[in-house]
Design an enzyme around this catalytic site. Structure first.
Site, PDB file in Angstrom:
ATOM      1  N   GLU A 132      56.539  15.432  58.930  1.00 26.39           N
ATOM      2  CA  GLU A 132      56.620  13.967  59.060  1.00 26.39           C
ATOM      3  C   GLU A 132      57.893  13.441  58.410  1.00 26.39           C
ATOM      4  O   GLU A 132      58.663  12.748  59.027  1.00 26.39           O
ATOM      5  CB  GLU A 132      55.414  13.306  58.381  1.00 26.39           C
ATOM      6  CG  GLU A 132      54.158  13.337  59.217  1.00 26.39           C
ATOM      7  CD  GLU A 132      54.248  12.421  60.436  1.00 26.39           C
ATOM      8  OE1 GLU A 132      54.894  11.371  60.349  1.00 26.39           O
ATOM      9  OE2 GLU A 132      53.672  12.793  61.473  1.00 26.39           O
ATOM     10  N   LYS A 190      44.148  20.878  41.400  1.00 24.49           N
ATOM     11  CA  LYS A 190      44.100  20.719  39.947  1.00 24.49           C
ATOM     12  C   LYS A 190      42.834  19.922  39.589  1.00 24.49           C
ATOM     13  O   LYS A 190      42.313  19.178  40.432  1.00 24.49           O
ATOM     14  CB  LYS A 190      45.342  19.972  39.484  1.00 24.49           C
ATOM     15  CG  LYS A 190      46.592  20.820  39.515  1.00 24.49           C
ATOM     16  CD  LYS A 190      47.678  20.204  38.658  1.00 24.49           C
ATOM     17  CE  LYS A 190      48.771  21.215  38.406  1.00 24.49           C
ATOM     18  NZ  LYS A 190      49.849  20.685  37.568  1.00 24.49           N
ATOM     19  N   ALA A 243      49.250  11.429  45.257  1.00 25.11           N
ATOM     20  CA  ALA A 243      50.104  11.933  44.163  1.00 25.11           C
ATOM     21  C   ALA A 243      51.091  10.868  43.690  1.00 25.11           C
ATOM     22  O   ALA A 243      51.346  10.756  42.488  1.00 25.11           O
ATOM     23  CB  ALA A 243      50.859  13.180  44.617  1.00 25.11           C
ATOM     24  N   LYS A 265      62.173  18.215  29.474  1.00 19.43           N
ATOM     25  CA  LYS A 265      61.425  19.436  29.788  1.00 19.43           C
ATOM     26  C   LYS A 265      61.806  20.568  28.834  1.00 19.43           C
ATOM     27  O   LYS A 265      60.965  21.379  28.453  1.00 19.43           O
ATOM     28  CB  LYS A 265      61.663  19.831  31.248  1.00 19.43           C
ATOM     29  CG  LYS A 265      60.516  20.596  31.846  1.00 19.43           C
ATOM     30  CD  LYS A 265      60.506  20.515  33.352  1.00 19.43           C
ATOM     31  CE  LYS A 265      59.278  21.204  33.901  1.00 19.43           C
ATOM     32  NZ  LYS A 265      59.076  20.977  35.315  1.00 19.43           N
ATOM     33  N   SER A 299      65.834  14.024  32.237  1.00 23.26           N
ATOM     34  CA  SER A 299      64.527  14.609  32.509  1.00 23.26           C
ATOM     35  C   SER A 299      64.531  16.133  32.255  1.00 23.26           C
ATOM     36  O   SER A 299      63.528  16.713  31.808  1.00 23.26           O
ATOM     37  CB  SER A 299      64.157  14.229  33.937  1.00 23.26           C
ATOM     38  OG  SER A 299      63.189  15.020  34.440  1.00 23.26           O
ATOM     39  N   GLU A 305      62.438  24.038  44.159  1.00 27.50           N
ATOM     40  CA  GLU A 305      60.979  23.902  44.256  1.00 27.50           C
ATOM     41  C   GLU A 305      60.671  23.085  45.506  1.00 27.50           C
ATOM     42  O   GLU A 305      61.148  21.966  45.660  1.00 27.50           O
ATOM     43  CB  GLU A 305      60.398  23.192  43.030  1.00 27.50           C
ATOM     44  CG  GLU A 305      58.877  23.168  43.095  1.00 27.50           C
ATOM     45  CD  GLU A 305      58.231  22.200  42.123  1.00 27.50           C
ATOM     46  OE1 GLU A 305      57.490  22.658  41.246  1.00 27.50           O
ATOM     47  OE2 GLU A 305      58.458  20.971  42.250  1.00 27.50           O
ATOM     48  N   HIS A 356      51.044   9.448  39.940  1.00 28.38           N
ATOM     49  CA  HIS A 356      52.275   9.573  39.155  1.00 28.38           C
ATOM     50  C   HIS A 356      52.636   8.222  38.524  1.00 28.38           C
ATOM     51  O   HIS A 356      52.929   8.138  37.334  1.00 28.38           O
ATOM     52  CB  HIS A 356      53.397  10.049  40.093  1.00 28.38           C
ATOM     53  CG  HIS A 356      54.612  10.539  39.373  1.00 28.38           C
ATOM     54  ND1 HIS A 356      55.706   9.742  39.173  1.00 28.38           N
ATOM     55  CD2 HIS A 356      54.908  11.726  38.805  1.00 28.38           C
ATOM     56  CE1 HIS A 356      56.628  10.430  38.518  1.00 28.38           C
ATOM     57  NE2 HIS A 356      56.163  11.639  38.280  1.00 28.38           N
ATOM     58  N   ARG A 367      65.234  15.581  45.654  1.00 27.51           N
ATOM     59  CA  ARG A 367      65.751  14.952  44.425  1.00 27.51           C
ATOM     60  C   ARG A 367      66.285  16.006  43.466  1.00 27.51           C
ATOM     61  O   ARG A 367      65.810  17.144  43.418  1.00 27.51           O
ATOM     62  CB  ARG A 367      64.673  14.088  43.748  1.00 27.51           C
ATOM     63  CG  ARG A 367      63.497  14.866  43.133  1.00 27.51           C
ATOM     64  CD  ARG A 367      63.576  14.872  41.625  1.00 27.51           C
ATOM     65  NE  ARG A 367      62.546  15.663  40.975  1.00 27.51           N
ATOM     66  CZ  ARG A 367      62.620  16.964  40.771  1.00 27.51           C
ATOM     67  NH1 ARG A 367      63.647  17.651  41.204  1.00 27.51           N
ATOM     68  NH2 ARG A 367      61.661  17.608  40.127  1.00 27.51           N
TER      69      ARG A 367
HETATM   70  P1  0O2 Z   1      58.522  15.229  38.675  1.00 22.64           P
HETATM   71  O1  0O2 Z   1      58.844  13.891  38.099  1.00 22.64           O
HETATM   72  O2  0O2 Z   1      57.827  15.126  40.002  1.00 22.64           O
HETATM   73  O3  0O2 Z   1      59.675  16.173  38.710  1.00 22.64           O
HETATM   74  P2  0O2 Z   1      56.487  23.121  35.176  1.00 22.64           P
HETATM   75  O4  0O2 Z   1      56.242  22.025  34.176  1.00 22.64           O
HETATM   76  O5  0O2 Z   1      57.038  22.614  36.481  1.00 22.64           O
HETATM   77  O6  0O2 Z   1      57.306  24.251  34.657  1.00 22.64           O
HETATM   78  P3  0O2 Z   1      53.881  23.501  36.094  1.00 22.64           P
HETATM   79  O7  0O2 Z   1      53.126  22.337  35.559  1.00 22.64           O
HETATM   80  O8  0O2 Z   1      53.172  24.802  36.185  1.00 22.64           O
HETATM   81  O9  0O2 Z   1      55.164  23.809  35.313  1.00 22.64           O
HETATM   82  O10 0O2 Z   1      54.434  23.135  37.526  1.00 22.64           O
HETATM   83  P4  0O2 Z   1      53.623  22.674  38.751  1.00 22.64           P
HETATM   84  O11 0O2 Z   1      52.169  22.659  38.491  1.00 22.64           O
HETATM   85  O12 0O2 Z   1      54.103  23.499  39.885  1.00 22.64           O
HETATM   86  O13 0O2 Z   1      54.085  21.152  38.878  1.00 22.64           O
HETATM   87  C1  0O2 Z   1      55.398  20.810  39.076  1.00 22.64           C
HETATM   88  C2  0O2 Z   1      55.531  19.496  39.835  1.00 22.64           C
HETATM   89  O14 0O2 Z   1      54.406  19.285  40.694  1.00 22.64           O
HETATM   90  C3  0O2 Z   1      55.542  18.265  38.949  1.00 22.64           C
HETATM   91  O15 0O2 Z   1      56.847  18.059  38.493  1.00 22.64           O
HETATM   92  C4  0O2 Z   1      55.069  17.181  39.914  1.00 22.64           C
HETATM   93  O16 0O2 Z   1      56.102  16.795  40.803  1.00 22.64           O
HETATM   94  C5  0O2 Z   1      54.022  17.918  40.715  1.00 22.64           C
HETATM   95  N1  0O2 Z   1      52.709  17.807  40.066  1.00 22.64           N
HETATM   96  C6  0O2 Z   1      52.025  18.801  39.463  1.00 22.64           C
HETATM   97  N2  0O2 Z   1      50.853  18.352  39.012  1.00 22.64           N
HETATM   98  C7  0O2 Z   1      50.773  17.054  39.351  1.00 22.64           C
HETATM   99  C8  0O2 Z   1      49.762  16.043  39.180  1.00 22.64           C
HETATM  100  O17 0O2 Z   1      48.714  16.268  38.601  1.00 22.64           O
HETATM  101  N3  0O2 Z   1      50.040  14.807  39.672  1.00 22.64           N
HETATM  102  C9  0O2 Z   1      51.198  14.509  40.331  1.00 22.64           C
HETATM  103  N4  0O2 Z   1      51.372  13.270  40.782  1.00 22.64           N
HETATM  104  N5  0O2 Z   1      52.182  15.447  40.500  1.00 22.64           N
HETATM  105  C10 0O2 Z   1      51.961  16.689  40.025  1.00 22.64           C
HETATM  106  P5  0O2 Z   1      57.141  17.245  37.171  1.00 22.64           P
HETATM  107  O18 0O2 Z   1      58.353  17.831  36.549  1.00 22.64           O
HETATM  108  O19 0O2 Z   1      55.914  17.171  36.328  1.00 22.64           O
HETATM  109  O20 0O2 Z   1      57.444  15.800  37.654  1.00 22.64           O
END
Ligand code: 0O2
Length: 246
Positions: free
Chosen positions: A51, A125, A164, A66, A62, A152, A168, A56
């Protein structure tokens, strides 16, 4: 500021620019791959599993957050090794099955190396988050070397994406400590989105079956030319005569 400090700062800035640039190039390559898939599907299959897409680059601020959260070294080597989502591409699909179709298409491209697959669609999750995450390594051809850069890729349906992005926003609004009641409502909303995805998948299958049992007759004039993007090519009548000869 001393001249030497300025020179050091300039070197550091150049290093960070070079570092960020390779992620930007990796994203450019991924976007081209997706554009090709989209155009191929639209042109030949009259249907597209993708779609829309959004890419980004993580901001330096940011990335730094991390680094502190994960407790890793503050060096470019360590950041590259431990933070795999500096370049992020989100692909939104209409239907659940499209998520896996798109994922397979990418995983089968042999210039891409699959480093990790996290399937939050099959295993959501606890808060209800669903998405398929791929960590891919993309070769980036620079003037004097090839860099293998992590991207990613998050693949999800429109409903998952809707959920999501709201979650967020809420998470940030409440500075990560969301009231219990809202968390419960978000979980219910995630279940509703999931039920909608399954219902849409069933409907889509039915429509496909109807289409298969009643195929549309092609319009003869449409068969006399081919359209690729904005280019239209007339097929030479000689070819048509040969092809239509029975
Ligand atoms: P942003 O602002 O989107 O970049 P990691 O912290 O990435 O090393 P993790 O948690 O194992 O390790 O990674 P995972 O689970 O693959 O999640 C990475 C990204 O997935 C997040 O990036 C979010 O974009 C998305 N994500 C994961 N869990 C959630 C959730 O519960 N809610 C929402 N809305 N998004 C989620 P960032 O860096 O957290 O944020």
């Amino acid at each position: 500021m001393k001249t030497q400090q300025i020179a050091e700062l300039k070197i550091m800035k150049d290093e960070i620019t070079r570092f960020m640039m390779k992620y930007k190039f990796a994203l450019d390559e991924m976007e081209t791959k997706i554009d090709i898939l989209k155009e191929e599907f639209q042109t030949l299959h009259d249907y597209c599993p993708i779609e829309h897409t959004k890419s980004r680059l993580k901001t330096p601020e940011s990335i730094l957050k991390k680094v502190y959260r994960k407790g890793i070294d503050l060096s470019l080597e360590s950041i590259e090794e431990h933070i795999k989502d500096i370049a992020g591409l989100r692909i939104t699909c209409s239907f659940l099955s499209d998520i896996y179709n798109v994922s397979n298409m990418l995983q089968n491209q042999n210039d891409l190396k699959v480093l990790e697959v996290k399937d939050y669609v099959k295993n959501p999750k606890p808060n209800g988050y669903q998405s398929l995450h791929l960590i891919l390594e993309v070769p980036v051809f620079l003037s004097d070397r090839v860099e293998h850069v992590c991207v990613e890729v998050q693949i999800r349906t429109i409903a998952m994406d809707f959920w999501a992005s709201l979650e967020h926003k809420i998470f940030y609004k409440y500075n990560q400590s969301v009231p219990e009641k809202l968390l419960r409502e978000l979980k219910i909303a995630a279940d509703t989105a999931n039920a909608l995805d399954h219902q849409m998948e069933r409907l889509q299958r039915e429509v496909q079956m109807i289409k298969k049992s009643h195929p549309e007759e092609p319009i003869l004039d449409e068969l006399k030319s081919i359209q690729i993007s904005n280019h239209q090519f007339k097929l030479p009548s000689g070819i048509l005569d040969v092809l239509t000869k029975d």
